[in-house]
Design an enzyme around this catalytic site. Structure first.
Site, PDB file in Angstrom:
ATOM      1  N   GLN A 128       0.857  -1.191   0.000  1.00  0.00           N
ATOM      2  CA  GLN A 128       0.000   0.000   0.000  1.00  0.00           C
ATOM      3  C   GLN A 128       0.893   1.241   0.000  1.00  0.00           C
ATOM      4  O   GLN A 128       1.964   1.240   0.614  1.00  0.00           O
ATOM      5  CB  GLN A 128      -0.898   0.010   1.250  1.00  0.00           C
ATOM      6  CG  GLN A 128      -1.766  -1.219   1.420  1.00  0.00           C
ATOM      7  CD  GLN A 128      -2.815  -1.350   0.352  1.00  0.00           C
ATOM      8  OE1 GLN A 128      -3.410  -0.366  -0.073  1.00  0.00           O
ATOM      9  NE2 GLN A 128      -3.050  -2.578  -0.111  1.00  0.00           N
ATOM     10  N   LYS A 129       0.459   2.284  -0.672  1.00  0.00           N
ATOM     11  CA  LYS A 129       1.242   3.530  -0.705  1.00  0.00           C
ATOM     12  C   LYS A 129       1.474   4.066   0.696  1.00  0.00           C
ATOM     13  O   LYS A 129       2.504   4.676   0.971  1.00  0.00           O
ATOM     14  CB  LYS A 129       0.533   4.567  -1.571  1.00  0.00           C
ATOM     15  CG  LYS A 129       0.579   4.237  -3.035  1.00  0.00           C
ATOM     16  CD  LYS A 129      -0.110   5.297  -3.867  1.00  0.00           C
ATOM     17  CE  LYS A 129      -0.079   4.877  -5.331  1.00  0.00           C
ATOM     18  NZ  LYS A 129      -0.769   5.820  -6.185  1.00  0.00           N
ATOM     19  N   SER A 130       0.529   3.857   1.583  1.00  0.00           N
ATOM     20  CA  SER A 130       0.638   4.340   2.958  1.00  0.00           C
ATOM     21  C   SER A 130       1.655   3.547   3.779  1.00  0.00           C
ATOM     22  O   SER A 130       1.939   3.904   4.898  1.00  0.00           O
ATOM     23  CB  SER A 130      -0.728   4.225   3.642  1.00  0.00           C
ATOM     24  OG  SER A 130      -1.079   2.846   3.757  1.00  0.00           O
ATOM     25  N   ARG A 131       2.186   2.497   3.202  1.00  0.00           N
ATOM     26  CA  ARG A 131       3.088   1.552   3.871  1.00  0.00           C
ATOM     27  C   ARG A 131       2.354   0.685   4.893  1.00  0.00           C
ATOM     28  O   ARG A 131       2.962  -0.106   5.600  1.00  0.00           O
ATOM     29  CB  ARG A 131       4.280   2.251   4.555  1.00  0.00           C
ATOM     30  CG  ARG A 131       5.080   3.194   3.677  1.00  0.00           C
ATOM     31  CD  ARG A 131       5.850   2.559   2.591  1.00  0.00           C
ATOM     32  NE  ARG A 131       6.901   1.705   3.083  1.00  0.00           N
ATOM     33  CZ  ARG A 131       7.565   0.841   2.334  1.00  0.00           C
ATOM     34  NH1 ARG A 131       7.282   0.727   1.070  1.00  0.00           N
ATOM     35  NH2 ARG A 131       8.492   0.093   2.843  1.00  0.00           N
ATOM     36  N   LEU A 132       1.022   0.839   4.990  1.00  0.00           N
ATOM     37  CA  LEU A 132       0.224  -0.049   5.833  1.00  0.00           C
ATOM     38  C   LEU A 132      -0.191  -1.241   4.973  1.00  0.00           C
ATOM     39  O   LEU A 132      -1.350  -1.406   4.603  1.00  0.00           O
ATOM     40  CB  LEU A 132      -1.006   0.688   6.391  1.00  0.00           C
ATOM     41  CG  LEU A 132      -0.704   1.802   7.391  1.00  0.00           C
ATOM     42  CD1 LEU A 132      -1.983   2.531   7.789  1.00  0.00           C
ATOM     43  CD2 LEU A 132       0.003   1.243   8.615  1.00  0.00           C
TER      44      LEU A 132
END
Length: 156
Positions: A128-132
């Site tokens: 995920q782009k959010s790193r989540l």
């Protein structure tokens, strides 16, 4: 890195030199993981499990299904050992090529065969782009005498 050659209800199979570095490591610790990564999709699947050699019959059958050049290459390559030059490999290959030029059966070397990883855990990862990142872990367990998969979400 290995080239996965098959899978079925018993696990994932690949073939290699039993005298290679990875084979020696597996003889000391018969557990491994496989990782399938798709950069364009930002996904991967990791499979962990115990590893055992496949039967000689299965190795023999696969060996003889390969192109003759691949069979010769398996004999020539003492995988993971130091060679003095590429010409050594080419010369030995040409020698064997001549020896079996009559189309006779090329014998599978005793030091070559397959391994099977029996899956004990799967992890599906989606970046995920959010790193989540999204991570789901599947592990087998017995329930009422049947094998079922426990699914757990892991923190990224």
């Amino acid at each position: 890195m290995v080239l996965l050659k098959g899978y079925d209800e018993n696990g994932f199979v690949w073939y290699t030199n039993y005298e290679s570095r990875k084979a020696h490591e597996l003889s000391e610790n018969p557990h491994a993981s496989l990782l399938f990564y798709w950069d364009g999709l930002n996904r991967q699947v990791r499979v962990e499990g115990s590893v055992e050699k496949v039967s000689d019959e299965e190795s023999e059958q696969y060996f003889h299904s390969r192109p003759r050049g691949s069979q010769l290459g398996a004999i020539v390559s003492k995988q993971s050992t130091v060679v003095s030059g590429r010409n050594v490999l080419h010369d030995l290959y040409k020698e064997l090529e001549g020896k079996y030029s009559d189309g006779s059966l090329i014998p599978k070397p005793n030091y070559w065969g397959g391994y099977r990883l029996k899956p004990e855990l799967f992890e599906f990862w989606q970046g995920q782009k959010s790193r989540l990142h999204d991570r789901l872990q599947y592990s087998p367990e017995e329930s009422n005498g049947q094998r079922v998969w426990r699914i757990e979400r892991l923190a990224p």
